[in-house]
Write a protein that holds these residues in place. Structure first.
Motif, PDB file in Angstrom:
ATOM      1  N   GLY A   1      51.422  65.889  21.313  1.00  0.00           N
ATOM      2  CA  GLY A   1      50.447  65.363  20.370  1.00  0.00           C
ATOM      3  C   GLY A   1      50.944  64.068  19.763  1.00  0.00           C
ATOM      4  O   GLY A   1      52.035  63.587  20.094  1.00  0.00           O
ATOM      5  N   CYS A   2      50.139  63.507  18.857  1.00  0.00           N
ATOM      6  CA  CYS A   2      50.481  62.211  18.254  1.00  0.00           C
ATOM      7  C   CYS A   2      50.565  62.364  16.740  1.00  0.00           C
ATOM      8  O   CYS A   2      50.826  63.449  16.225  1.00  0.00           O
ATOM      9  CB  CYS A   2      49.438  61.177  18.665  1.00  0.00           C
ATOM     10  N   THR A   3      50.338  61.282  16.025  1.00  0.00           N
ATOM     11  CA  THR A   3      50.435  61.317  14.567  1.00  0.00           C
ATOM     12  C   THR A   3      49.396  62.244  13.938  1.00  0.00           C
ATOM     13  O   THR A   3      49.632  62.815  12.878  1.00  0.00           O
ATOM     14  CB  THR A   3      50.247  59.898  13.989  1.00  0.00           C
ATOM     15  N   VAL A   4      48.240  62.366  14.581  1.00  0.00           N
ATOM     16  CA  VAL A   4      47.196  63.244  14.035  1.00  0.00           C
ATOM     17  C   VAL A   4      47.457  64.699  14.433  1.00  0.00           C
ATOM     18  O   VAL A   4      47.412  65.603  13.601  1.00  0.00           O
ATOM     19  CB  VAL A   4      45.800  62.797  14.519  1.00  0.00           C
ATOM     20  N   GLY A   5      47.760  64.941  15.720  1.00  0.00           N
ATOM     21  CA  GLY A   5      47.944  66.306  16.190  1.00  0.00           C
ATOM     22  C   GLY A   5      49.267  66.908  15.766  1.00  0.00           C
ATOM     23  O   GLY A   5      49.324  67.851  14.959  1.00  0.00           O
ATOM     24  N   THR A   6      50.370  66.370  16.280  1.00  0.00           N
ATOM     25  CA  THR A   6      51.682  66.964  16.001  1.00  0.00           C
ATOM     26  C   THR A   6      52.119  66.754  14.555  1.00  0.00           C
ATOM     27  O   THR A   6      52.680  67.657  13.932  1.00  0.00           O
ATOM     28  CB  THR A   6      52.734  66.358  16.957  1.00  0.00           C
ATOM     29  N   LEU A   7      51.853  65.561  14.001  1.00  0.00           N
ATOM     30  CA  LEU A   7      52.318  65.292  12.635  1.00  0.00           C
ATOM     31  C   LEU A   7      51.397  65.918  11.581  1.00  0.00           C
ATOM     32  O   LEU A   7      51.787  66.848  10.883  1.00  0.00           O
ATOM     33  CB  LEU A   7      52.436  63.782  12.435  1.00  0.00           C
ATOM     34  N   LEU A   8      50.153  65.441  11.502  1.00  0.00           N
ATOM     35  CA  LEU A   8      49.260  65.921  10.441  1.00  0.00           C
ATOM     36  C   LEU A   8      48.908  67.398  10.612  1.00  0.00           C
ATOM     37  O   LEU A   8      49.099  68.216   9.706  1.00  0.00           O
ATOM     38  CB  LEU A   8      47.983  65.082  10.422  1.00  0.00           C
ATOM     39  N   SER A   9      48.367  67.737  11.800  1.00  0.00           N
ATOM     40  CA  SER A   9      47.952  69.123  12.015  1.00  0.00           C
ATOM     41  C   SER A   9      49.159  70.047  12.093  1.00  0.00           C
ATOM     42  O   SER A   9      49.108  71.189  11.631  1.00  0.00           O
ATOM     43  CB  SER A   9      47.117  69.228  13.303  1.00  0.00           C
ATOM     44  N   GLY A  10      50.267  69.587  12.695  1.00  0.00           N
ATOM     45  CA  GLY A  10      51.453  70.423  12.823  1.00  0.00           C
ATOM     46  C   GLY A  10      52.077  70.744  11.473  1.00  0.00           C
ATOM     47  O   GLY A  10      52.376  71.905  11.175  1.00  0.00           O
ATOM     48  N   ILE A  11      52.291  69.723  10.643  1.00  0.00           N
ATOM     49  CA  ILE A  11      52.874  69.978   9.322  1.00  0.00           C
ATOM     50  C   ILE A  11      51.924  70.835   8.490  1.00  0.00           C
ATOM     51  O   ILE A  11      52.355  71.739   7.761  1.00  0.00           O
ATOM     52  CB  ILE A  11      53.197  68.644   8.621  1.00  0.00           C
ATOM     53  N   SER A  12      50.628  70.584   8.586  1.00  0.00           N
ATOM     54  CA  SER A  12      49.657  71.407   7.850  1.00  0.00           C
ATOM     55  C   SER A  12      49.761  72.869   8.259  1.00  0.00           C
ATOM     56  O   SER A  12      49.539  73.774   7.451  1.00  0.00           O
ATOM     57  CB  SER A  12      48.236  70.893   8.101  1.00  0.00           C
TER      58      SER A  12
ATOM     59  N   LEU B   1      32.246  65.485  13.079  1.00  0.00           N
ATOM     60  CA  LEU B   1      33.585  65.340  12.496  1.00  0.00           C
ATOM     61  C   LEU B   1      34.265  64.060  12.971  1.00  0.00           C
ATOM     62  O   LEU B   1      34.965  63.397  12.201  1.00  0.00           O
ATOM     63  CB  LEU B   1      34.444  66.557  12.864  1.00  0.00           C
ATOM     64  N   GLY B   2      34.059  63.704  14.242  1.00  0.00           N
ATOM     65  CA  GLY B   2      34.634  62.462  14.748  1.00  0.00           C
ATOM     66  C   GLY B   2      34.067  61.258  14.011  1.00  0.00           C
ATOM     67  O   GLY B   2      34.813  60.331  13.655  1.00  0.00           O
ATOM     68  N   ALA B   3      32.761  61.271  13.773  1.00  0.00           N
ATOM     69  CA  ALA B   3      32.135  60.162  13.043  1.00  0.00           C
ATOM     70  C   ALA B   3      32.674  60.084  11.617  1.00  0.00           C
ATOM     71  O   ALA B   3      32.979  58.998  11.109  1.00  0.00           O
ATOM     72  CB  ALA B   3      30.621  60.341  13.041  1.00  0.00           C
ATOM     73  N   ALA B   4      32.797  61.234  10.974  1.00  0.00           N
ATOM     74  CA  ALA B   4      33.325  61.243   9.604  1.00  0.00           C
ATOM     75  C   ALA B   4      34.767  60.741   9.582  1.00  0.00           C
ATOM     76  O   ALA B   4      35.150  59.937   8.710  1.00  0.00           O
ATOM     77  CB  ALA B   4      33.251  62.663   9.037  1.00  0.00           C
ATOM     78  N   PHE B   5      35.567  61.188  10.547  1.00  0.00           N
ATOM     79  CA  PHE B   5      36.970  60.773  10.602  1.00  0.00           C
ATOM     80  C   PHE B   5      37.084  59.267  10.847  1.00  0.00           C
ATOM     81  O   PHE B   5      37.878  58.573  10.196  1.00  0.00           O
ATOM     82  CB  PHE B   5      37.678  61.552  11.711  1.00  0.00           C
ATOM     83  N   GLY B   6      36.293  58.743  11.776  1.00  0.00           N
ATOM     84  CA  GLY B   6      36.333  57.316  12.072  1.00  0.00           C
ATOM     85  C   GLY B   6      35.937  56.476  10.878  1.00  0.00           C
ATOM     86  O   GLY B   6      36.556  55.437  10.593  1.00  0.00           O
TER      87      GLY B   6
ATOM     88  N   CYS C   1      49.275  53.259  15.833  1.00  0.00           N
ATOM     89  CA  CYS C   1      49.339  54.520  16.581  1.00  0.00           C
ATOM     90  C   CYS C   1      48.015  54.680  17.338  1.00  0.00           C
ATOM     91  O   CYS C   1      47.124  53.835  17.248  1.00  0.00           O
ATOM     92  CB  CYS C   1      49.569  55.694  15.629  1.00  0.00           C
ATOM     93  N   LEU C   2      47.868  55.764  18.086  1.00  0.00           N
ATOM     94  CA  LEU C   2      46.673  55.903  18.923  1.00  0.00           C
ATOM     95  C   LEU C   2      45.398  56.057  18.099  1.00  0.00           C
ATOM     96  O   LEU C   2      44.355  55.495  18.438  1.00  0.00           O
ATOM     97  CB  LEU C   2      46.843  57.105  19.867  1.00  0.00           C
ATOM     98  N   SER C   3      45.452  56.829  17.012  1.00  0.00           N
ATOM     99  CA  SER C   3      44.239  56.993  16.200  1.00  0.00           C
ATOM    100  C   SER C   3      43.817  55.664  15.583  1.00  0.00           C
ATOM    101  O   SER C   3      42.623  55.346  15.509  1.00  0.00           O
ATOM    102  CB  SER C   3      44.461  58.043  15.117  1.00  0.00           C
ATOM    103  N   ALA C   4      44.797  54.863  15.141  1.00  0.00           N
ATOM    104  CA  ALA C   4      44.453  53.563  14.563  1.00  0.00           C
ATOM    105  C   ALA C   4      43.943  52.605  15.637  1.00  0.00           C
ATOM    106  O   ALA C   4      43.052  51.789  15.375  1.00  0.00           O
ATOM    107  CB  ALA C   4      45.670  52.975  13.854  1.00  0.00           C
TER     108      ALA C   4
END
Length: 420
Positions: free
Chosen positions: A378-389, A70-75, A161-164
């Protein structure tokens, strides 16, 4: 608008202009030397071998192996679509270009719908006191607003952001390594300031989960309606630019060399997020960095003797782990390697020696990113994307504060002639 090479904005702008220049320019830009392609193929083979090896010798093997995949796919997806929250927000602020924001909305539509389907199977009655397991549903407090403001400011200063920063690490960004080092320092400062903020505002803050109050159907309808209104506003404010035709009969160029449309990146990000939650845990990129930072702080006796309530919250956990291989660690490893492979194939791997300005901006912005991540869970991926989802109001609050923080710092920086 000022575009500065110090922040990485010039690099981003050049990539964006090349992507918009049409297929011919893209093909010409990507025609790198054969040895670059050979290196990319070798890395892809090594990554595949690592996936097989982790599946045979890791513990727990299935979780570690799936995390790496999943990490490879996400990257690969976020590098190809340049799914960078700051770049997307800057596109809207500077040019009223809505495509990146529509990509985020696409990811959230997929995420909210998928999470709702999963929640209904795992927790049929959402009205009780229980919350979905491991979902990023956090307390809504003043501390969360401060965390979002700090994270947004950190994005504007460091350029991502951190993911970017993680995927740009695979592109050879001169700023990303220092931003990640700065984030470690920010994590440690966050741990040291946690107890005071927790006792002041976090401990008694409400944890607002929309399905608990509206039911699954109501929460789904309201969330999708809000996203639809935002999408209509974006489209009415600035219609999409004319669609450019992809080169016919050349799918390899479209996949590996040409920048993906934002909506396509959002679609895959949403699907990866739903798959990750269904099989492992919500999508997040900071748990491993946070855990290692906490381990480092403990080793140097910089950690408070007790972190009040921190480990009881859901989010990007920062629990100290003794294991060398962890699911989130392998997710990050796969993300960076896949982004490197994607950048090599696209001709976007361009390492440069960092300037003093890039070093300072990376460290300064990274500290704010790390502090905001600890306090915001969390960050943009954890708190924002996963949280809103997940239907968490905390995700929306963090997103609003983050946008405000980034906007203020970008505006002030440009007014005073700073390279933002």
């Amino acid at each position: 608008m000022s575009i500065s090479d110090e922040s990485g904005a010039l690099e981003y702008q050049r990539a964006r202009e090349a992507a918009m220049a049409g297929p011919a320019a893209v093909v010409d830009r990507a025609s790198g030397p054969p040895w670059v392609i050979l290196i990319a193929l070798c890395l892809a083979g090594a990554l595949a071998a690592a996936i097989v090896a982790v599946g045979r010798h890791g513990d727990p093997a299935p979780q570690l192996q799936l995390s790496l995949i999943l990490g490879a796919a996400f990257g690969f997806v976020i590098q190809r679509s340049r799914f960078c929250f700051l770049c997307i927000w800057r596109d809207w602020l500077d040019r009223r270009d809505p495509r990146g924001l529509l990509g985020i909305i696409t990811a959230l539509v997929i995420g909210i719908t998928g999470y709702t389907l999963i929640f209904g199977a795992w927790l049929p009655d959402p009205s009780g006191s229980r919350l979905p397991p491991t979902a990023h549903i956090g307390p809504v407090s003043i501390a969360l607003v401060l965390a979002g403001l700090a994270f947004g400011a950190g994005m504007a200063i460091s350029g991502s952001c951190l993911s970017a920063h993680l995927y740009r690490l695979g592109e050879g960004s001169p700023t990303a390594p220092f931003a990640l080092i700065g984030a470690v320092g920010g994590f440690i400062i966050g741990f040291r300031s946690w107890n005071g903020l927790y006792l002041w505002t976090i401990a008694d803050a409400p944890i607002l989960w929309l399905p608990r109050h509206l039911g699954y159907g109501g929460a789904l309808v309201v969330s999708l309606a809000v996203l639809a209104v935002l999408a209509l506003f974006l489209l009415r404010a600035r219609p999409l630019p004319a669609r450019r035709e992809l080169p016919e009969g050349d799918p390899l160029v479209a996949v590996f060399r040409q920048r993906w449309p934002a909506w396509l990146g959002g679609l895959f990000v949403g699907l990866i997020g739903v798959g990750a939650y269904l099989r492992l845990s919500p999508l997040g990129v900071t748990a491993e960095i946070g855990s290692r930072s906490r381990q480092l702080a403990a080793a140097f006796e910089l950690l408070p003797s007790r972190l009040e309530g921190l480990d009881s919250f859901r989010g990007c956990a920062t629990i100290i782990r003794d294991a060398l291989l962890t699911p989130n660690g392998l997710f990050i490893f796969g993300l960076v390697v896949a982004a490197l492979i994607a950048a090599l194939l696209a001709g976007e791997f361009k390492p440069r020696w960092p300037s003093i300005g890039q070093l300072l901006r990376g460290l300064t912005g990274g500290v704010l990113l790390g502090w905001g991540t600890v306090i915001g869970l969390g960050c943009t991926v954890g708190t924002l994307l996963s949280g809103i989802s997940a239907g968490a109001l905390s995700g929306w609050v963090f997103a609003t504060a983050l946008a405000a923080g980034a906007t203020v710092v970008l505006r002030l920086g440009r007014r005073f002639g700073l390279p933002l």
